[in-house]
Scaffold this motif. Sequence first.
Motif, mmCIF file in Angstrom:
data_model
loop_
_atom_site.group_PDB
_atom_site.id
_atom_site.type_symbol
_atom_site.label_atom_id
_atom_site.label_comp_id
_atom_site.label_asym_id
_atom_site.label_seq_id
_atom_site.Cartn_x
_atom_site.Cartn_y
_atom_site.Cartn_z
ATOM 1 N N ARG A 1 -2.211 -3.302 12.570
ATOM 2 C CA ARG A 1 -0.963 -4.041 12.712
ATOM 3 C C ARG A 1 0.024 -3.695 11.601
ATOM 4 N NH1 ARG A 1 -0.813 -10.645 12.913
ATOM 5 N NH2 ARG A 1 1.424 -10.906 13.282
ATOM 6 N N PRO A 2 1.309 -3.432 11.937
ATOM 7 C CA PRO A 2 2.298 -3.133 10.897
ATOM 8 C C PRO A 2 2.458 -4.318 9.942
ATOM 9 C CG PRO A 2 3.155 -2.652 13.093
ATOM 10 C CD PRO A 2 1.887 -3.412 13.290
ATOM 11 N N SER A 3 2.827 -4.018 8.699
ATOM 12 C CA SER A 3 3.083 -5.086 7.739
ATOM 13 C C SER A 3 4.574 -5.412 7.752
ATOM 14 C CB SER A 3 2.640 -4.667 6.332
ATOM 15 O OG SER A 3 3.327 -3.517 5.908
ATOM 16 N N ARG A 4 4.864 -6.701 7.688
ATOM 17 C CA ARG A 4 6.255 -7.157 7.710
ATOM 18 C C ARG A 4 6.754 -7.287 6.276
ATOM 19 N NH1 ARG A 4 8.281 -11.358 12.068
ATOM 20 N NH2 ARG A 4 8.045 -9.380 13.167
ATOM 21 N N ARG A 5 7.774 -6.523 5.943
ATOM 22 C CA ARG A 5 8.336 -6.561 4.591
ATOM 23 C C ARG A 5 9.729 -7.179 4.631
ATOM 24 N NH1 ARG A 5 6.488 -0.642 2.180
ATOM 25 N NH2 ARG A 5 4.261 -0.961 2.473
#
Length: 206
Positions: free
Chosen positions: A57-61
Amino acid sequence: MNTADQTLFLIKTRGPQTAQQLAALLDLTSMGARRQLEAWQEKGMLTYEDVADKPGRPSRRWLLTEAGHARFPDRHADLTVQLIDQVRQLFGDAGLDKLIASREQASEQQYRQHLAGARALPDRVAALVQARSVEGYMAEVQTADDGALLLIENHCPICAAARQCQQFCRSELDLFQRVLGSDCSVGRVEHMLNGARRCVYIIKSV
């Protein structure tokens, strides 16, 4: 500084952060950090990008919007830009160059007083960082892997003026070289006016 303001300050000084990173820095739960972030997002101060930096899962920055950056002091940007325009109209580029040179001279005198007594290069850089922080640049120093010193400015309180007249930036680079001395080299490796989130100067012994 309350938790909400600390959230913006950390993103300003450290760059894009995940909710988990901010939770650790602020001693909050991940849910508590997300609430702070979403509250600022609703006010238009923060946005986010999803980054696929590892499998899964992509990380939310989370990062500051233009309005978020504008919360930090800009030394009356509109007035500064108007004054630059008026100086240029009244006295031409030569007059503006004289104005910048005068400012540079005053800053150099101030910085030399601040650096007085600092002999080793790291001490001189630390003293310059302190002086710049007082002026609102949110400056800090880090050491690169090769031992070079990085003078990092997380905010530019004269950014509007610098956009209008880029001699201000060229002036500062030369100024840093002079006050830090001939036994080091100073170069700019990140620049807000070129789209970076901060200005970074690399300082090496020669």
